[in-house]
Design a protein around this motif. Structure first.
Motif, PDB file in Angstrom:
ATOM      1  N   ARG A  86       0.827  -1.209   0.000  1.00 32.19           N
ATOM      2  CA  ARG A  86       0.000   0.000   0.000  1.00 32.19           C
ATOM      3  C   ARG A  86       0.863   1.261   0.000  1.00 32.19           C
ATOM      4  NH1 ARG A  86      -2.248  -1.043   4.269  1.00 32.19           N
ATOM      5  NH2 ARG A  86      -4.090  -2.157   3.542  1.00 32.19           N
ATOM      6  N   GLU A 104      -5.492   3.587  -1.462  1.00 33.50           N
ATOM      7  CA  GLU A 104      -6.391   2.635  -0.801  1.00 33.50           C
ATOM      8  C   GLU A 104      -7.201   1.814  -1.802  1.00 33.50           C
ATOM      9  OE1 GLU A 104      -6.378   1.753   2.267  1.00 33.50           O
ATOM     10  OE2 GLU A 104      -4.933   3.267   2.928  1.00 33.50           O
ATOM     11  N   GLU A 108      -6.777  -2.250  -2.781  1.00 32.47           N
ATOM     12  CA  GLU A 108      -7.886  -3.198  -2.669  1.00 32.47           C
ATOM     13  C   GLU A 108      -8.080  -3.981  -3.959  1.00 32.47           C
ATOM     14  OE1 GLU A 108      -9.549  -4.327  -0.124  1.00 32.47           O
ATOM     15  OE2 GLU A 108      -8.253  -3.066   1.115  1.00 32.47           O
TER      16      GLU A 108
END
Length: 241
Positions: A86, A104, A108
Motif C-alpha cells: 500500500r 487505498e 484493494e
C-alpha cells in the motif's frame, strides 16, 4: 508418485502429533503466478485512474527504487506485506503527481486479485483429510486470507506475521500457532515449503517438521534436516494415516 522420505536424526513420530500448523504460499498454491496476475490487474487499474503513476510503475528501475525506499524508511512494516504494498503504491502516486488517496482503492484491487489462488491439485483433499483429524492452523508470513481464499472452514485459526508482529522463522509465531491448535510445540507438526522459514524455523522452535519439496530441491548440508520430506500433501496424509 515419488515415495515420501523420512529424514533423521530425529525420526518422525506420528503418535506425537496433536495438531498441524501449515504454511500457505507455495505450500497450498504457487504464489508467483498469483502475484504476477494481481500486479497486472493493478497496472490496468492505475492506467485508467492514475495514468502518470501507471507510467512510473511501468519502469522496473523506478519501481525497484520505490520498494527499496519504503523498506529502508519503514522498518516497522517489515512483517506487513499489505502495508508495504500500500505504501509503495502511495509513493508512486505522490511521485507521479497523482492523488495519493488513490492508494487505498488501488491496493484493494490488487489485494482482491491476490486472494484468487489456484490450489495445487493435492491441497484441498489433503486439507480436508487433515482437518477431519487434527486442529489445523495457518502460519504465514504472507498476506493471504484463508477465508477470502475460500479455505477458512478447514482451519481452526490463522496467524500471519502482519497480525502477530513477527514472522517465521521466529520461534514465537510457531509457539503461538501451537497454542492456537491447543497443543504443546512438541506435539505439533509444521508443514511448509521454505527450507529456512518453515524447516529450520520449525525445528528450532521444537516442532516436528514436514518439508514439502515439490521440485526435488536438495536440503542444505549445514542445516538440521526435517523429520519428513514429502513431494506433496497427500503423501504426508499417508504417513499420518
Amino acid at each position: 508418485m515419488n515415495t515420501p522420505e523420512i529424514r533423521s536424526p530425529a525420526a518422525f513420530d506420528p503418535e506425537r502429533v496433536r495438531g498441524i500448523t501449515i504454511d500457505l504460499d507455495d505450500t497450498l498454491w504457487p504464489i508467483w503466478p498469483t502475484i504476477e496476475r494481481a500486479e497486472r490487474v493493478l497496472a490496468a487499474w492505475l492506467a485508467e485512474h492514475a495514468p502518470a503513476a501507471a507510467a512510473l510503475a511501468g519502469s522496473a528501475a523506478a519501481l525497484r527504487e520505490v520498494r527499496n525506499h519504503i523498506q529502508a524508511t519503514r522498518p516497522d512494516l517489515h512483517h506487513d506485506l499489505s502495508a508495504l504494498r500500500r505504501e509503495s503504491i502511495r509513493l508512486v502516486l505522490e511521485r507521479a503527481g497523482d492523488d495519493p488517496a488513490l492508494a487505498e482503492p488501488a491496493f484493494e484491487v490488487f489485494f482482491a486479485e491476490r486472494q484468487r489462488v489456484e490450489l495445487f491439485e493435492d491441497a484441498l483433499p489433503a486439507l480436508e483429510w487433515l482437518a477431519e483429524r487434527y486442529p489445523v492452523v495457518a502460519l504465514s508470513n504472507g498476506n493471504a486470507d484463508v477465508h477470502r481464499v475460500g479455505l477458512g472452514r478447514h482451519f481452526k485459526a490463522a496467524l500471519s506475521a502482519r497480525e502477530f508482529g513477527v514472522g517465521k522463522p521466529d520461534a514465537r509465531i510457531f509457539h503461538a500457532g501451537a497454542q492456537a491448535a491447543g497443543a504443546e510445540p512438541q506435539h505439533i507438526l509444521h508443514v511448509g515449503d521454505d527450507i529456512h522459514l518453515d524447516g529450520v524455523g520449525g525445528l528450532l522452535a521444537g516442532l516436528q517438521v514436514a518439508w514439502v519439496n515439490r521440485h526435488d530441491h536438495p536440503w542444505p548440508a549445514d542445516a538440521p534436516p526435517p523429520h519428513l520430506t514429502v513431494p506433496d500433501l497427500l503423501n504426508l496424509c499417508r504417513l499420518l494415516a
